[in-house]
Design a protein around this motif. Structure first.
Motif, PDB file in Angstrom:
ATOM      1  N   GLY A   1     -46.709  -9.447  36.290  1.00  0.00           N
ATOM      2  CA  GLY A   1     -46.407  -9.859  37.635  1.00  0.00           C
ATOM      3  C   GLY A   1     -45.363 -10.883  37.913  1.00  0.00           C
ATOM      4  N   MET A   2     -45.414 -11.855  38.747  1.00  0.00           N
ATOM      5  CA  MET A   2     -44.573 -12.941  39.267  1.00  0.00           C
ATOM      6  C   MET A   2     -43.465 -12.065  39.522  1.00  0.00           C
TER       7      MET A   2
ATOM      8  N   ARG B   1     -35.333 -11.451  39.430  1.00  0.00           N
ATOM      9  CA  ARG B   1     -35.936 -10.268  39.508  1.00  0.00           C
ATOM     10  C   ARG B   1     -35.795  -9.423  38.385  1.00  0.00           C
ATOM     11  N   ARG B   2     -34.547  -9.175  38.031  1.00  0.00           N
ATOM     12  CA  ARG B   2     -34.523  -8.491  36.662  1.00  0.00           C
ATOM     13  C   ARG B   2     -35.124  -9.180  35.449  1.00  0.00           C
TER      14      ARG B   2
ATOM     15  N   VAL C   1     -49.416 -11.249  40.879  1.00  0.00           N
ATOM     16  CA  VAL C   1     -48.271 -10.531  41.428  1.00  0.00           C
ATOM     17  C   VAL C   1     -47.057 -11.575  41.783  1.00  0.00           C
ATOM     18  N   GLY C   2     -47.551 -12.835  41.753  1.00  0.00           N
ATOM     19  CA  GLY C   2     -46.232 -14.067  42.257  1.00  0.00           C
ATOM     20  C   GLY C   2     -46.200 -14.441  43.738  1.00  0.00           C
TER      21      GLY C   2
ATOM     22  N   GLN D   1     -41.296  -7.465  47.942  1.00  0.00           N
ATOM     23  CA  GLN D   1     -40.666  -7.530  46.524  1.00  0.00           C
ATOM     24  C   GLN D   1     -41.645  -7.119  45.496  1.00  0.00           C
ATOM     25  N   VAL D   2     -42.878  -7.731  45.918  1.00  0.00           N
ATOM     26  CA  VAL D   2     -44.146  -7.187  45.046  1.00  0.00           C
ATOM     27  C   VAL D   2     -44.372  -5.935  44.979  1.00  0.00           C
TER      28      VAL D   2
END
Lengths: 288, 288
Positions: B81-82, B91-92, B117-118, B133-134
Protein backbone atom coordinates in the motif's frame (compact mmCIF):
# COMPACT_ATOMS: atom_id res chain seq x y z
CA UNK A 1 -7.24 10.01 -14.33
CA UNK A 2 -3.49 9.48 -13.94
CA UNK A 3 -1.73 9.51 -10.61
CA UNK A 4 -1.35 12.98 -9.20
CA UNK A 5 -3.66 14.67 -11.65
CA UNK A 6 -6.77 15.06 -9.53
CA UNK A 7 -8.73 18.15 -10.48
CA UNK A 8 -7.09 21.24 -8.94
CA UNK A 9 -9.02 22.87 -6.10
CA UNK A 10 -11.13 25.86 -7.06
CA UNK A 11 -9.49 29.18 -6.19
CA UNK A 12 -10.34 30.10 -2.62
CA UNK A 13 -12.79 32.93 -2.02
CA UNK A 14 -11.90 34.57 1.29
CA UNK A 15 -14.63 34.19 3.89
CA UNK A 16 -16.74 37.11 5.06
CA UNK A 17 -14.94 38.15 8.27
CA UNK A 18 -18.30 39.16 9.73
CA UNK A 19 -19.33 35.50 9.84
CA UNK A 20 -16.66 34.53 12.35
CA UNK A 21 -18.12 33.15 15.57
CA UNK A 22 -16.28 31.80 18.58
CA UNK A 23 -17.42 28.65 20.25
CA UNK A 24 -16.69 29.44 23.87
CA UNK A 25 -14.98 26.08 24.41
CA UNK A 26 -12.07 27.55 22.46
CA UNK A 27 -10.91 29.69 25.41
CA UNK A 28 -12.77 27.95 28.18
CA UNK A 29 -9.66 27.09 30.15
CA UNK A 30 -8.60 30.73 30.44
CA UNK A 31 -11.78 32.82 30.76
CA UNK A 32 -15.26 32.60 32.21
CA UNK A 33 -18.19 33.32 29.93
CA UNK A 34 -18.39 37.02 30.77
CA UNK A 35 -14.73 37.48 29.93
CA UNK A 36 -15.19 35.56 26.68
CA UNK A 37 -18.18 37.65 25.61
CA UNK A 38 -16.32 40.86 26.50
CA UNK A 39 -13.20 39.67 24.73
CA UNK A 40 -15.07 38.82 21.54
CA UNK A 41 -16.86 42.18 21.54
CA UNK A 42 -13.58 44.01 22.18
CA UNK A 43 -11.95 42.34 19.19
CA UNK A 44 -14.88 42.91 16.86
CA UNK A 45 -16.03 39.30 16.74
CA UNK A 46 -19.76 39.35 16.11
CA UNK A 47 -20.83 35.83 17.05
CA UNK A 48 -20.43 33.32 19.87
CA UNK A 49 -21.66 29.84 20.70
CA UNK A 50 -21.67 29.21 24.43
CA UNK A 51 -21.63 25.94 26.36
CA UNK A 52 -24.19 25.12 28.99
CA UNK A 53 -21.78 24.67 31.87
CA UNK A 54 -20.27 28.08 31.20
CA UNK A 55 -23.71 29.65 31.03
CA UNK A 56 -24.68 27.95 34.27
CA UNK A 57 -21.55 29.22 36.00
CA UNK A 58 -22.06 32.79 34.79
CA UNK A 59 -25.86 32.70 35.16
CA UNK A 60 -28.41 32.37 32.39
CA UNK A 61 -29.90 35.85 32.82
CA UNK A 62 -26.51 37.48 33.11
CA UNK A 63 -25.30 35.61 30.03
CA UNK A 64 -28.33 36.62 27.98
CA UNK A 65 -27.99 40.24 29.09
CA UNK A 66 -24.26 40.36 28.29
CA UNK A 67 -24.91 38.84 24.86
CA UNK A 68 -27.55 41.49 24.18
CA UNK A 69 -25.45 44.34 25.54
CA UNK A 70 -22.65 43.44 23.14
CA UNK A 71 -25.06 42.81 20.27
CA UNK A 72 -23.57 39.36 19.73
CA UNK A 73 -25.20 36.76 17.52
CA UNK A 74 -25.48 33.33 19.16
CA UNK A 75 -24.67 30.92 16.35
CA UNK A 76 -25.61 27.90 18.44
CA UNK A 77 -25.98 26.62 21.97
CA UNK A 78 -23.84 23.68 23.08
CA UNK A 79 -25.32 21.31 23.74
CA UNK A 80 -28.27 19.00 24.04
CA UNK A 81 -28.32 15.32 23.25
CA UNK A 82 -26.85 12.34 25.11
CA UNK A 83 -30.11 10.48 24.57
CA UNK A 84 -29.23 6.79 25.02
CA UNK A 85 -29.40 5.38 28.51
CA UNK A 86 -29.64 1.88 29.93
CA UNK A 87 -32.71 2.65 32.03
CA UNK A 88 -36.03 4.38 31.51
CA UNK A 89 -35.11 6.75 34.34
CA UNK A 90 -31.92 7.65 32.51
CA UNK A 91 -33.79 8.41 29.33
CA UNK A 92 -36.31 10.50 31.27
CA UNK A 93 -33.52 12.48 32.89
CA UNK A 94 -32.00 13.13 29.46
CA UNK A 95 -35.38 14.21 28.13
CA UNK A 96 -35.94 16.68 30.94
CA UNK A 97 -32.44 18.05 30.71
CA UNK A 98 -32.76 18.49 26.96
CA UNK A 99 -35.99 20.43 27.39
CA UNK A 100 -34.20 22.77 29.75
CA UNK A 101 -31.44 23.16 27.15
CA UNK A 102 -34.05 24.22 24.58
CA UNK A 103 -35.43 26.78 27.01
CA UNK A 104 -31.96 28.14 27.73
CA UNK A 105 -31.20 28.35 24.02
CA UNK A 106 -34.36 30.43 23.62
CA UNK A 107 -33.38 32.74 26.45
CA UNK A 108 -30.02 33.30 24.79
CA UNK A 109 -31.55 33.85 21.36
CA UNK A 110 -29.49 31.03 19.87
CA UNK A 111 -29.74 30.11 16.20
CA UNK A 112 -30.08 26.45 17.17
CA UNK A 113 -29.51 23.93 19.91
CA UNK A 114 -26.63 21.68 18.87
CA UNK A 115 -27.23 18.00 19.58
CA UNK A 116 -24.36 15.69 20.44
CA UNK A 117 -26.56 12.66 20.49
CA UNK A 118 -24.69 10.30 22.80
CA UNK A 119 -23.09 6.91 22.31
CA UNK A 120 -23.56 3.46 23.79
CA UNK A 121 -25.23 3.18 27.18
CA UNK A 122 -22.94 1.86 29.91
CA UNK A 123 -22.16 -1.81 29.32
CA UNK A 124 -23.93 -1.98 25.97
CA UNK A 125 -22.54 -3.05 22.59
CA UNK A 126 -25.83 -2.46 20.81
CA UNK A 127 -25.03 0.41 18.47
CA UNK A 128 -28.20 -0.05 16.43
CA UNK A 129 -30.21 0.10 19.64
CA UNK A 130 -28.44 3.30 20.71
CA UNK A 131 -29.20 4.79 17.32
CA UNK A 132 -32.87 3.89 17.74
CA UNK A 133 -32.87 5.61 21.13
CA UNK A 134 -31.33 8.69 19.53
CA UNK A 135 -34.03 8.81 16.89
CA UNK A 136 -36.75 8.46 19.50
CA UNK A 137 -35.12 11.02 21.78
CA UNK A 138 -34.84 13.63 19.05
CA UNK A 139 -38.41 12.94 18.01
CA UNK A 140 -39.61 13.54 21.56
CA UNK A 141 -37.51 16.69 21.94
CA UNK A 142 -38.93 18.06 18.70
CA UNK A 143 -42.37 18.01 20.30
CA UNK A 144 -41.01 20.50 22.83
CA UNK A 145 -38.74 22.54 20.56
CA UNK A 146 -40.91 22.95 17.45
CA UNK A 147 -43.74 24.94 19.05
CA UNK A 148 -41.14 27.16 20.70
CA UNK A 149 -39.35 27.78 17.42
CA UNK A 150 -35.93 26.51 18.53
CA UNK A 151 -34.26 24.51 15.75
CA UNK A 152 -32.34 21.37 16.72
CA UNK A 153 -29.04 20.82 14.92
CA UNK A 154 -27.82 17.22 14.85
CA UNK A 155 -24.03 17.23 14.88
CA UNK A 156 -22.55 14.11 13.29
CA UNK A 157 -19.43 13.34 15.29
CA UNK A 158 -16.29 11.66 14.00
CA UNK A 159 -16.57 7.86 14.08
CA UNK A 160 -13.89 7.74 16.79
CA UNK A 161 -16.58 9.07 19.17
CA UNK A 162 -19.21 6.45 18.26
CA UNK A 163 -18.89 4.61 21.57
CA UNK A 164 -18.80 7.41 24.08
CA UNK A 165 -20.11 10.65 22.57
CA UNK A 166 -22.27 10.30 19.49
CA UNK A 167 -23.48 7.33 17.47
CA UNK A 168 -24.51 9.64 14.62
CA UNK A 169 -21.23 9.61 12.74
CA UNK A 170 -21.95 10.71 9.19
CA UNK A 171 -23.90 13.47 7.48
CA UNK A 172 -25.83 10.70 5.74
CA UNK A 173 -27.14 9.49 9.10
CA UNK A 174 -28.13 13.02 10.11
CA UNK A 175 -29.92 13.45 6.79
CA UNK A 176 -31.71 10.14 7.32
CA UNK A 177 -32.91 11.37 10.72
CA UNK A 178 -34.15 14.61 9.16
CA UNK A 179 -35.99 12.58 6.52
CA UNK A 180 -37.58 10.34 9.11
CA UNK A 181 -38.48 12.96 11.72
CA UNK A 182 -39.22 15.82 9.35
CA UNK A 183 -36.87 18.76 8.90
CA UNK A 184 -39.24 21.40 10.21
CA UNK A 185 -37.09 22.73 13.04
CA UNK A 186 -34.52 19.97 12.57
CA UNK A 187 -31.20 20.23 10.77
CA UNK A 188 -27.49 19.60 10.91
CA UNK A 189 -24.44 21.18 12.53
CA UNK A 190 -21.56 20.50 10.18
CA UNK A 191 -18.11 20.49 11.81
CA UNK A 192 -15.17 20.05 9.46
CA UNK A 193 -13.30 18.10 12.16
CA UNK A 194 -15.92 15.36 12.15
CA UNK A 195 -16.67 15.10 8.44
CA UNK A 196 -13.58 16.09 6.44
CA UNK A 197 -12.60 12.46 5.78
CA UNK A 198 -16.02 11.42 4.40
CA UNK A 199 -15.95 10.55 0.68
CA UNK A 200 -19.71 11.03 0.63
CA UNK A 201 -19.53 14.60 1.98
CA UNK A 202 -20.28 16.57 -1.21
CA UNK A 203 -23.35 14.48 -1.93
CA UNK A 204 -24.62 14.65 1.64
CA UNK A 205 -24.12 18.42 1.97
CA UNK A 206 -26.10 18.86 -1.23
CA UNK A 207 -28.75 16.53 0.12
CA UNK A 208 -28.93 18.57 3.34
CA UNK A 209 -29.32 21.80 1.42
CA UNK A 210 -29.69 25.28 2.86
CA UNK A 211 -32.74 24.35 4.91
CA UNK A 212 -30.93 21.76 7.02
CA UNK A 213 -27.55 23.45 7.31
CA UNK A 214 -27.95 25.20 10.65
CA UNK A 215 -24.34 25.56 11.76
CA UNK A 216 -20.84 25.32 10.33
CA UNK A 217 -17.91 24.66 12.68
CA UNK A 218 -14.25 24.99 11.79
CA UNK A 219 -10.90 23.97 13.24
CA UNK A 220 -8.24 21.59 11.91
CA UNK A 221 -7.10 17.97 12.12
CA UNK A 222 -3.52 17.72 13.35
CA UNK A 223 -1.03 15.09 12.24
CA UNK A 224 -0.25 13.47 14.56
CA UNK A 225 -3.34 13.81 16.73
CA UNK A 226 -2.14 13.07 20.23
CA UNK A 227 -5.48 12.82 21.99
CA UNK A 228 -8.85 11.71 20.67
CA UNK A 229 -10.72 14.58 22.31
CA UNK A 230 -8.50 17.47 23.25
CA UNK A 231 -6.01 17.87 20.42
CA UNK A 232 -7.85 19.83 17.76
CA UNK A 233 -5.85 22.25 15.69
CA UNK A 234 -6.25 25.88 14.64
CA UNK A 235 -7.23 26.37 11.00
CA UNK A 236 -4.08 26.18 8.90
CA UNK A 237 -2.16 23.93 11.28
CA UNK A 238 -3.57 20.65 10.00
CA UNK A 239 -4.72 18.82 6.92
CA UNK A 240 -8.34 19.88 6.50
CA UNK A 241 -9.13 21.85 3.35
CA UNK A 242 -11.55 24.14 5.20
CA UNK A 243 -12.28 26.40 2.19
CA UNK A 244 -13.29 23.35 0.17
CA UNK A 245 -15.83 22.32 2.81
CA UNK A 246 -17.02 25.93 3.12
CA UNK A 247 -17.49 26.02 -0.65
CA UNK A 248 -19.80 23.01 -0.35
CA UNK A 249 -22.07 24.66 2.23
CA UNK A 250 -21.98 28.03 0.45
CA UNK A 251 -22.98 26.34 -2.79
CA UNK A 252 -26.18 25.38 -0.97
CA UNK A 253 -26.76 28.97 0.06
CA UNK A 254 -25.55 28.67 3.64
CA UNK A 255 -24.96 32.19 4.92
CA UNK A 256 -24.64 31.56 8.65
CA UNK A 257 -21.68 31.73 10.99
CA UNK A 258 -18.26 30.16 10.70
CA UNK A 259 -17.84 28.97 14.24
CA UNK A 260 -14.37 28.20 15.55
CA UNK A 261 -14.47 25.34 18.04
CA UNK A 262 -11.13 24.09 19.31
CA UNK A 263 -10.53 21.71 22.22
CA UNK A 264 -6.80 21.88 22.79
CA UNK A 265 -5.60 20.96 26.26
CA UNK A 266 -1.90 21.18 25.51
CA UNK A 267 -1.74 24.14 23.14
CA UNK A 268 -4.50 26.73 22.67
CA UNK A 269 -5.93 26.31 26.15
CA UNK A 270 -2.52 27.22 27.52
CA UNK A 271 -2.10 30.44 25.55
CA UNK A 272 -3.22 33.96 26.48
CA UNK A 273 -6.89 34.10 25.46
CA UNK A 274 -6.63 37.36 23.51
CA UNK A 275 -3.86 35.80 21.46
CA UNK A 276 -6.12 32.83 20.78
CA UNK A 277 -8.99 35.05 19.64
CA UNK A 278 -6.68 37.18 17.46
CA UNK A 279 -5.33 34.00 15.91
CA UNK A 280 -8.91 32.82 15.23
CA UNK A 281 -9.54 36.09 13.36
CA UNK A 282 -6.34 35.78 11.31
CA UNK A 283 -6.68 32.10 10.56
CA UNK A 284 -10.32 32.46 9.60
CA UNK A 285 -9.22 35.12 7.13
CA UNK A 286 -6.30 33.08 5.77
CA UNK A 287 -7.40 29.45 6.07
CA UNK A 288 -11.14 29.53 6.80
CA UNK B 1 -39.75 1.39 17.44
CA UNK B 2 -39.80 2.70 21.01
CA UNK B 3 -36.70 3.67 22.93
CA UNK B 4 -34.73 0.67 24.10
CA UNK B 5 -36.61 -1.86 22.04
CA UNK B 6 -34.16 -2.41 19.21
CA UNK B 7 -34.30 -5.94 17.88
CA UNK B 8 -32.36 -8.27 20.21
CA UNK B 9 -29.11 -9.64 18.83
CA UNK B 10 -29.27 -13.11 17.33
CA UNK B 11 -27.91 -15.80 19.67
CA UNK B 12 -24.17 -16.12 19.21
CA UNK B 13 -22.80 -19.16 17.44
CA UNK B 14 -19.32 -19.89 18.83
CA UNK B 15 -16.60 -19.50 16.21
CA UNK B 16 -14.72 -22.46 14.83
CA UNK B 17 -11.53 -22.46 16.96
CA UNK B 18 -9.61 -23.78 13.96
CA UNK B 19 -10.10 -20.44 12.21
CA UNK B 20 -8.07 -18.48 14.75
CA UNK B 21 -5.07 -16.75 13.22
CA UNK B 22 -2.56 -14.51 14.91
CA UNK B 23 -1.41 -11.34 13.24
CA UNK B 24 2.20 -11.22 14.30
CA UNK B 25 1.93 -7.57 15.33
CA UNK B 26 0.03 -8.82 18.37
CA UNK B 27 3.21 -10.05 20.09
CA UNK B 28 5.77 -8.14 18.05
CA UNK B 29 7.23 -6.35 21.04
CA UNK B 30 8.09 -9.59 22.85
CA UNK B 31 9.12 -12.11 20.18
CA UNK B 32 10.82 -12.27 16.82
CA UNK B 33 9.00 -13.98 13.97
CA UNK B 34 10.54 -17.39 14.57
CA UNK B 35 9.47 -17.32 18.19
CA UNK B 36 5.98 -16.24 17.18
CA UNK B 37 5.62 -19.04 14.64
CA UNK B 38 6.94 -21.58 17.15
CA UNK B 39 4.66 -20.20 19.86
CA UNK B 40 1.57 -20.40 17.68
CA UNK B 41 2.38 -23.96 16.63
CA UNK B 42 3.03 -24.98 20.24
CA UNK B 43 -0.37 -23.68 21.34
CA UNK B 44 -2.24 -25.29 18.45
CA UNK B 45 -2.95 -22.05 16.59
CA UNK B 46 -3.20 -22.92 12.92
CA UNK B 47 -2.85 -19.54 11.20
CA UNK B 48 -0.61 -16.47 11.23
CA UNK B 49 -0.35 -13.20 9.37
CA UNK B 50 3.18 -11.83 9.43
CA UNK B 51 4.43 -8.29 8.92
CA UNK B 52 7.09 -7.43 6.38
CA UNK B 53 9.59 -5.96 8.80
CA UNK B 54 9.44 -9.09 10.94
CA UNK B 55 9.90 -11.29 7.88
CA UNK B 56 12.82 -9.16 6.76
CA UNK B 57 14.47 -9.43 10.17
CA UNK B 58 14.01 -13.21 10.33
CA UNK B 59 14.72 -13.77 6.62
CA UNK B 60 12.18 -14.52 3.90
CA UNK B 61 13.41 -18.03 3.19
CA UNK B 62 13.69 -18.90 6.85
CA UNK B 63 10.21 -17.50 7.49
CA UNK B 64 8.68 -19.48 4.62
CA UNK B 65 10.43 -22.65 5.76
CA UNK B 66 9.31 -22.24 9.37
CA UNK B 67 5.73 -21.61 8.26
CA UNK B 68 5.83 -24.79 6.17
CA UNK B 69 7.49 -26.86 8.88
CA UNK B 70 4.72 -25.96 11.30
CA UNK B 71 2.01 -26.40 8.66
CA UNK B 72 0.69 -22.91 9.41
CA UNK B 73 -1.80 -21.18 7.14
CA UNK B 74 -0.82 -17.60 6.26
CA UNK B 75 -4.10 -15.70 6.40
CA UNK B 76 -2.56 -12.55 4.99
CA UNK B 77 0.69 -10.66 4.55
CA UNK B 78 1.00 -7.22 6.11
CA UNK B 79 1.34 -5.09 4.21
CA UNK B 80 1.48 -3.36 0.88
CA UNK B 81 0.00 0.00 0.00
CA UNK B 82 1.10 3.52 0.94
CA UNK B 83 0.53 4.58 -2.65
CA UNK B 84 0.18 8.38 -2.52
CA UNK B 85 3.32 10.43 -2.81
CA UNK B 86 4.07 14.02 -3.68
CA UNK B 87 6.55 13.13 -6.41
CA UNK B 88 6.71 10.74 -9.32
CA UNK B 89 9.83 9.23 -7.76
CA UNK B 90 7.92 8.60 -4.58
CA UNK B 91 5.12 6.86 -6.43
CA UNK B 92 7.66 4.77 -8.35
CA UNK B 93 9.35 3.72 -5.12
CA UNK B 94 5.97 2.68 -3.68
CA UNK B 95 5.20 0.73 -6.84
CA UNK B 96 8.47 -1.16 -6.73
CA UNK B 97 8.17 -1.85 -3.03
CA UNK B 98 4.63 -3.13 -3.48
CA UNK B 99 5.73 -5.50 -6.21
CA UNK B 100 8.31 -6.93 -3.85
CA UNK B 101 5.59 -7.32 -1.23
CA UNK B 102 3.54 -9.36 -3.70
CA UNK B 103 6.53 -11.57 -4.38
CA UNK B 104 7.17 -12.08 -0.67
CA UNK B 105 3.50 -12.90 -0.09
CA UNK B 106 3.81 -15.58 -2.77
CA UNK B 107 6.93 -17.01 -1.19
CA UNK B 108 5.09 -17.26 2.12
CA UNK B 109 2.00 -18.79 0.56
CA UNK B 110 -0.20 -16.00 1.90
CA UNK B 111 -3.94 -15.94 1.28
CA UNK B 112 -3.65 -12.28 0.25
CA UNK B 113 -1.51 -9.18 0.43
CA UNK B 114 -3.22 -6.70 2.73
CA UNK B 115 -3.17 -3.12 1.42
CA UNK B 116 -3.06 -0.19 3.81
CA UNK B 117 -3.37 2.31 1.04
CA UNK B 118 -1.75 5.41 2.50
CA UNK B 119 -3.03 8.88 3.34
CA UNK B 120 -2.20 12.39 2.26
CA UNK B 121 1.22 13.04 0.75
CA UNK B 122 3.41 15.30 2.88
CA UNK B 123 2.06 18.85 2.85
CA UNK B 124 -1.09 17.99 0.90
CA UNK B 125 -4.71 18.58 1.86
CA UNK B 126 -6.02 17.02 -1.33
CA UNK B 127 -7.84 13.94 -0.08
CA UNK B 128 -9.63 13.37 -3.39
CA UNK B 129 -6.26 13.50 -5.15
CA UNK B 130 -4.78 10.99 -2.70
CA UNK B 131 -7.74 8.71 -3.33
CA UNK B 132 -7.15 8.96 -7.07
CA UNK B 133 -3.51 8.02 -6.53
CA UNK B 134 -4.62 5.01 -4.50
CA UNK B 135 -6.92 3.85 -7.26
CA UNK B 136 -4.17 4.21 -9.85
CA UNK B 137 -1.62 2.54 -7.60
CA UNK B 138 -3.82 -0.48 -6.94
CA UNK B 139 -4.63 -0.71 -10.63
CA UNK B 140 -0.94 -0.78 -11.48
CA UNK B 141 -0.16 -3.32 -8.77
CA UNK B 142 -2.91 -5.59 -10.05
CA UNK B 143 -1.04 -5.86 -13.33
CA UNK B 144 1.77 -7.46 -11.37
CA UNK B 145 -0.29 -9.46 -8.85
CA UNK B 146 -3.02 -10.91 -11.05
CA UNK B 147 -0.82 -13.02 -13.31
CA UNK B 148 0.97 -14.31 -10.23
CA UNK B 149 -2.28 -15.24 -8.53
CA UNK B 150 -1.75 -13.17 -5.40
CA UNK B 151 -5.02 -11.49 -4.31
CA UNK B 152 -4.84 -7.92 -3.04
CA UNK B 153 -7.03 -7.12 -0.01
CA UNK B 154 -7.89 -3.47 0.43
CA UNK B 155 -8.21 -2.74 4.14
CA UNK B 156 -10.52 0.19 4.87
CA UNK B 157 -9.01 1.97 7.86
CA UNK B 158 -10.90 3.89 10.52
CA UNK B 159 -11.52 7.51 9.47
CA UNK B 160 -9.14 8.68 12.21
CA UNK B 161 -6.31 7.40 9.99
CA UNK B 162 -7.45 9.21 6.83
CA UNK B 163 -4.59 11.72 6.93
CA UNK B 164 -1.62 9.57 7.73
CA UNK B 165 -2.35 5.90 7.04
CA UNK B 166 -5.22 5.20 4.69
CA UNK B 167 -7.65 7.39 2.79
CA UNK B 168 -9.89 4.39 2.10
CA UNK B 169 -12.05 4.66 5.19
CA UNK B 170 -15.24 2.73 4.52
CA UNK B 171 -16.18 -0.62 3.09
CA UNK B 172 -18.23 1.29 0.54
CA UNK B 173 -15.06 2.90 -0.81
CA UNK B 174 -13.30 -0.46 -0.99
CA UNK B 175 -16.29 -1.90 -2.83
CA UNK B 176 -16.25 1.04 -5.23
CA UNK B 177 -12.58 0.34 -5.97
CA UNK B 178 -13.35 -3.33 -6.60
CA UNK B 179 -16.14 -2.29 -8.95
CA UNK B 180 -13.89 0.09 -10.82
CA UNK B 181 -10.76 -2.04 -11.03
CA UNK B 182 -12.46 -5.43 -11.29
CA UNK B 183 -12.54 -7.88 -8.42
CA UNK B 184 -10.54 -10.59 -10.12
CA UNK B 185 -7.74 -10.89 -7.57
CA UNK B 186 -8.95 -7.83 -5.67
CA UNK B 187 -10.97 -7.83 -2.48
CA UNK B 188 -11.31 -6.51 1.03
CA UNK B 189 -9.73 -7.10 4.42
CA UNK B 190 -12.42 -6.38 6.98
CA UNK B 191 -11.17 -5.38 10.43
CA UNK B 192 -13.82 -4.90 13.09
CA UNK B 193 -11.75 -2.12 14.66
CA UNK B 194 -12.04 0.02 11.55
CA UNK B 195 -15.62 -0.63 10.55
CA UNK B 196 -17.68 -1.41 13.66
CA UNK B 197 -19.13 2.14 13.82
CA UNK B 198 -20.34 2.20 10.19
CA UNK B 199 -24.14 2.27 9.89
CA UNK B 200 -23.75 1.09 6.30
CA UNK B 201 -21.76 -2.02 7.29
CA UNK B 202 -24.43 -4.72 6.80
CA UNK B 203 -25.23 -3.44 3.33
CA UNK B 204 -21.60 -3.12 2.31
CA UNK B 205 -20.59 -6.56 3.59
CA UNK B 206 -23.46 -8.02 1.59
CA UNK B 207 -22.32 -6.01 -1.42
CA UNK B 208 -18.78 -7.34 -0.99
CA UNK B 209 -19.99 -10.92 -0.81
CA UNK B 210 -17.90 -14.01 -0.38
CA UNK B 211 -15.78 -13.29 -3.44
CA UNK B 212 -14.38 -10.01 -2.10
CA UNK B 213 -14.09 -10.95 1.58
CA UNK B 214 -10.46 -12.02 1.71
CA UNK B 215 -9.64 -11.45 5.38
CA UNK B 216 -11.42 -10.84 8.68
CA UNK B 217 -9.53 -9.17 11.53
CA UNK B 218 -10.68 -8.97 15.12
CA UNK B 219 -9.78 -7.05 18.27
CA UNK B 220 -11.80 -4.55 20.31
CA UNK B 221 -12.40 -0.81 20.70
CA UNK B 222 -11.56 0.39 24.21
CA UNK B 223 -13.40 3.15 26.04
CA UNK B 224 -11.52 5.31 26.60
CA UNK B 225 -9.05 4.85 23.77
CA UNK B 226 -5.86 6.53 24.97
CA UNK B 227 -3.88 6.47 21.75
CA UNK B 228 -5.07 6.62 18.16
CA UNK B 229 -2.73 3.87 17.01
CA UNK B 230 -1.47 1.70 19.83
CA UNK B 231 -4.39 1.20 22.19
CA UNK B 232 -6.44 -1.57 20.65
CA UNK B 233 -8.19 -3.94 22.98
CA UNK B 234 -8.49 -7.71 23.28
CA UNK B 235 -11.86 -9.13 22.24
CA UNK B 236 -14.26 -8.77 25.15
CA UNK B 237 -12.54 -5.76 26.71
CA UNK B 238 -14.28 -3.13 24.58
CA UNK B 239 -17.54 -2.23 22.91
CA UNK B 240 -17.41 -4.04 19.57
CA UNK B 241 -20.02 -6.72 19.04
CA UNK B 242 -17.55 -9.00 17.24
CA UNK B 243 -19.99 -11.93 16.83
CA UNK B 244 -22.46 -9.60 15.10
CA UNK B 245 -19.81 -8.57 12.55
CA UNK B 246 -18.71 -12.19 12.15
CA UNK B 247 -22.35 -13.14 11.50
CA UNK B 248 -22.38 -10.63 8.64
CA UNK B 249 -19.34 -12.12 6.91
CA UNK B 250 -20.44 -15.69 7.59
CA UNK B 251 -23.85 -14.93 6.09
CA UNK B 252 -21.94 -14.25 2.86
CA UNK B 253 -20.19 -17.59 3.09
CA UNK B 254 -16.87 -16.33 4.41
CA UNK B 255 -15.00 -19.33 5.77
CA UNK B 256 -11.51 -17.90 6.16
CA UNK B 257 -9.47 -17.02 9.20
CA UNK B 258 -10.39 -14.92 12.22
CA UNK B 259 -7.19 -12.98 12.57
CA UNK B 260 -6.38 -11.30 15.88
CA UNK B 261 -4.49 -8.07 15.33
CA UNK B 262 -3.80 -5.97 18.41
CA UNK B 263 -1.47 -2.99 18.66
CA UNK B 264 -1.24 -2.32 22.38
CA UNK B 265 1.86 -0.49 23.55
CA UNK B 266 0.83 -0.16 27.18
CA UNK B 267 -0.93 -3.46 27.79
CA UNK B 268 -0.66 -6.55 25.61
CA UNK B 269 2.81 -5.71 24.31
CA UNK B 270 4.00 -5.66 27.90
CA UNK B 271 2.65 -9.08 28.86
CA UNK B 272 4.35 -12.48 28.55
CA UNK B 273 3.73 -13.51 24.92
CA UNK B 274 2.42 -17.00 25.74
CA UNK B 275 -0.15 -15.40 28.03
CA UNK B 276 -1.17 -13.11 25.16
CA UNK B 277 -1.60 -16.03 22.77
CA UNK B 278 -3.52 -18.08 25.33
CA UNK B 279 -5.77 -15.09 25.91
CA UNK B 280 -6.34 -14.77 22.15
CA UNK B 281 -7.48 -18.41 22.09
CA UNK B 282 -9.83 -17.95 25.05
CA UNK B 283 -11.25 -14.62 23.93
CA UNK B 284 -11.76 -15.86 20.39
CA UNK B 285 -13.77 -18.71 21.88
CA UNK B 286 -15.78 -16.48 24.24
CA UNK B 287 -16.07 -13.14 22.43
CA UNK B 288 -14.98 -13.78 18.84
Amino acid sequence: MTAGTAAPAAPRTPPDPGRLSINTATVRAQWDLGQILDGCARLGIRGVSPWRDQVRAFGLEASARRVRDHGLAVSGYCRGGMFPASTEAGRRAARDDNRRAVDEALALGARCLVLVVGGLPEGSKDLAGARAQVRDGIGELLDHARPLGMPLAIEPLHPMYAADRACVNTVAQANDLCDELGDDGLGIALDVYHVWWDPDLPRQVARAGRRRLLAFHICDWLVPTRDLLLDRGMMGDGVIDVPAVRALVEAEGYDGAHEVEIFSAEDWWKRPPEEVLRTCIERHRDFG
